[in-house]
Design an enzyme around this catalytic site. Structure first.
Site, PDB file in Angstrom:
ATOM      1  N   LYS A 187     -69.150  51.505 -87.242  1.00 27.54           N
ATOM      2  CA  LYS A 187     -67.641  51.482 -86.516  1.00 27.54           C
ATOM      3  C   LYS A 187     -66.799  52.064 -86.441  1.00 27.54           C
ATOM      4  O   LYS A 187     -66.010  52.673 -87.268  1.00 27.54           O
ATOM      5  CB  LYS A 187     -67.497  49.670 -87.069  1.00 27.54           C
ATOM      6  CG  LYS A 187     -67.225  48.791 -86.703  1.00 27.54           C
ATOM      7  CD  LYS A 187     -66.527  47.426 -87.202  1.00 27.54           C
ATOM      8  CE  LYS A 187     -65.287  46.695 -86.700  1.00 27.54           C
ATOM      9  NZ  LYS A 187     -65.724  44.802 -87.805  1.00 27.54           N
TER      10      LYS A 187
ATOM     11  N   SER B 252     -65.736  41.065 -84.478  1.00 25.99           N
ATOM     12  CA  SER B 252     -65.189  42.219 -84.323  1.00 25.99           C
ATOM     13  C   SER B 252     -66.059  43.266 -84.993  1.00 25.99           C
ATOM     14  O   SER B 252     -66.266  44.277 -83.562  1.00 25.99           O
ATOM     15  CB  SER B 252     -63.555  43.029 -85.156  1.00 25.99           C
ATOM     16  OG  SER B 252     -64.397  43.635 -86.599  1.00 25.99           O
TER      17      SER B 252
ATOM     18  N   SER C  69     -66.862  38.901 -88.738  1.00 26.99           N
ATOM     19  CA  SER C  69     -67.311  40.169 -87.781  1.00 26.99           C
ATOM     20  C   SER C  69     -68.339  41.086 -88.254  1.00 26.99           C
ATOM     21  O   SER C  69     -69.134  41.508 -87.431  1.00 26.99           O
ATOM     22  CB  SER C  69     -66.152  40.974 -87.547  1.00 26.99           C
ATOM     23  OG  SER C  69     -64.869  40.653 -87.463  1.00 26.99           O
TER      24      SER C  69
END
Length: 611
Positions: free
Chosen positions: A230, A302, A326
């Site tokens: 990420k 996210s 997330s």
């Protein structure tokens, strides 16, 4: 919020005129007669007093407080407002000097708050970790599966299987890396899940891994395995953008702790993956990341890129992050397995900070065991993260789960967001010999804890807010960070402390629940449990449990009548997961129960069409 508080350091018009007439430099704050600049009396032995600093900031009136009361939902009398206005500029406004000047001080992004959240409560005994495992880490045995001839079958294989093929030299890291790089280049235009493709870096790491393995130096189950980060994990010499326009050219000089540990394990970084800007939802400066199972909807966030990329078979595993859902939400949406570790187990050194007391880093993969192989590698304290702590990780892939007490909330299982898949999972618990136990928690306003998230997030990105750079973010709707960070400036500090106290009370309640059970089975997107466990720091494991049909695309964003979501007739079939919640630092038991359920569900191997 671009208007900085301006201080008036000239006391009285005559003094200002005198300074101008004499053409002297700007006068510093002048104290009233008989008083030092800090408000202390010049009389020997006299103590300081509140409300005696030189007046600063804009004028305020009783009407100012009458309007402000609407923001914090308190009410004062007319006399109270008059008194508050009378010395605000001498008592409260000077407290903003840290950001308003003249003695401004910059708080480095690596500086953590002095107060730290400790999820382990005093007097609560530590959990006995790893059901049936004793101490140590025991992965599953070699299945002796032949290497498929089809590259797609190789790409979708779980990490535990890929690692056996690499260890036995049936598959090279270079070949596997090239498979994934081709898939990333082919499918990213549909998914928008890659921010930076690290082709040359990955091939160099894969070549080095092959050379080491050929030379007899096998580092372990992640050696030679391609993975994605990420894009809030720093990577030396490789852009780390936070998915946000102001940072799109940011290139760190050092690796984050998690990246360094995966490098040391011989893993191969193939891509920096998308995240909703500054870790919110699934829209970033390159667009919206989409769900491989239903390309008309976002992948959720996210950890949007990790969810989409792993689901589409574009890498072996990914590392995501969670502050309030997330990892859980994109794992649910994209049908992957997400492990959110106990707060403090995995160091966040070199990772973007959203909330110091809530942020957690964890693996996302295509099987339960895969997540444990990754967690075992990235766990452990680091001096750069004051919240990281020493912890043990006991896991035995062959452990018997019979007799485990699995708590569940009867009411939650009967209502949305629970589905027939959730209810079938509870039946599977019984079938496997685990014992369902009804549990309950008080009906408290758990969402009040989100005050901590908004306040910490606004503090983490204060400079971006005050400079106006938040306006550069693609998402500018009312529920996006720009508006939330500006609004948070008006949250009450007193209510922040009270939310922090409520947090401890909720943690005590969770300790009571876990004195009755070994783990919990909950609907993955049950809001109360997402808020509670992210604040208390309990680990969670989300895994695919079946499929449901949807007649409308799903979204993390508040409804927008001007942009209705796509509808489907007939409905579309998409994966649906359940979530297990574990005791603090007891991911071993969580994963062992998850492994048993994964086998019972028998749906982990199904792939999204077209990938």
């Amino acid at each position: 919020m671009r208007q900085h508080t301006r201080r008036n350091f000239v006391i009285g018009g005559s003094l200002g005129a005198l300074a101008a007439a004499l053409q002297v430099p700007e006068l510093k704050a002048q104290a009233p007669a008989g008083q030092l600049p800090n408000g202390q009396s010049m009389t020997p032995g006299a103590p300081t007093a509140f409300g005696t600093a030189p007046p600063v900031g804009p004028e305020v009136t009783p009407a100012t407080f009458a309007e402000a009361e609407k923001l914090v939902q308190v009410e004062m009398t007319a006399a109270d407002r008059t008194q508050a206005a009378s010395n605000w500029r001498m008592q409260m406004a000077p407290l903003y000097e840290r950001r308003s000047g003249p003695r401004k001080i910059v708080l480095e992004s690596t500086l953590a708050p002095a107060t730290q959240w400790n999820p382990v409560l005093a007097g609560v005994p530590a959990a006995k970790t790893g059901n049936g495992a004793g101490h140590g880490f025991e992965r599953s045995g070699d299945a002796l599966a032949p290497l498929p001839s089809n590259e797609e079958d190789i790409a979708f294989a779980p990490v535990w299987q890929l690692s056996r093929w690499i260890e036995e030299r049936k598959l090279t890291s270079t070949r596997l890396t090239e498979i994934y790089l081709r898939r990333l280049e082919r499918f990213d235009p549909k998914l928008h899940c890659v921010i930076t493709l690290t082709r040359e870096h990955a091939l160099a790491q894969a070549k080095a891994a092959d050379a080491e393995i050929a030379g007899g130096r096998y580092r372990g189950p992640l050696h030679g395995i391609p993975w994605g980060a990420k894009d809030l994990l720093d990577t030396a010499g490789i852009p780390t953008t936070y998915g946000a326009e102001p940072y799109r050219n940011r290139v760190p000089t050092a690796d984050s702790a998690v990246v360094a540990r995966l490098n040391a394990a011989g893993a191969v970084l193939v891509a920096k993956l998308s995240l909703g800007a500054l870790a919110l939802n699934d829209i970033w400066f390159g667009g919206q990341t989409m769900n491989p199972w239903l390309i008309e909807e976002g992948s959720s966030g996210s950890s949007a890129g990790p969810g989409a990329a792993v689901a589409a078979g574009l890498m072996g595993f990914a590392v995501g992050s969670e502050t309030g859902g997330s990892i859980v939400s994109p794992s649910m949406r994209c049908g992957v397995t997400g492990l959110r570790p106990t707060y403090g187990r995995v160091p966040r050194t070199g990772a973007m900070t959203l909330c110091w007391s809530l942020d957690k880093l964890g693996p996302m993969a295509r099987s339960v065991e895969d997540t444990m192989l990754v967690l075992n590698t990235i766990s452990g304290p680091d001096s750069g993260d004051v919240a990281s702590v020493p912890s043990s990780l006991s896991f035995n892939a062959a452990a018997d789960v019979k007799g485990l007490r699995v708590g569940y909330f009867p009411g939650w299982m009967k209502e949305a967001p629970a589905t027939d898949v959730d209810r079938a999972a509870l039946e599977a618990v019984k079938k496997l010999g685990m014992t369902p136990v009804e549990v309950a928690i008080p009906d408290w306003p758990y969402d009040s804890l989100n005050l901590i998230l908004f306040a910490e997030g606004a503090a983490a990105f204060e400079e971006l807010t005050l400079s106006g750079q938040l306006d550069e973010l693609k998402a500018q709707v009312p529920d996006a960070w720009p508006n939330s960070f500006r609004q948070a400036r008006f949250l009450s500090a007193v209510d922040f402390v009270q939310a922090d106290r409520l947090r401890r009370k909720v943690a005590q309640e969770m300790a009571r629940v876990f004195s009755e059970v070994d783990l919990l089975l909950v609907p993955s997107l049950r809001d109360e449990m997402l808020v509670i466990t992210n604040n208390t720091g309990h680990p969670s494991l989300t895994l695919r449990a079946g499929f449901v049909e949807v007649s409308e695309a799903r979204s993390d964003w508040a409804p927008d009548p001007k942009n209705p979501l796509p509808k489907f007739s007939p409905p579309r079939r998409v994966p649906h997961g359940v979530t297990l919640i574990g005791r603090l630092f007891d991911e071993g038991t969580l994963a062992q129960a998850g492994l048993a359920l994964e086998k019972e569900f028998g749906v982990a191997g199904e792939r999204p069409t077209g990938f």
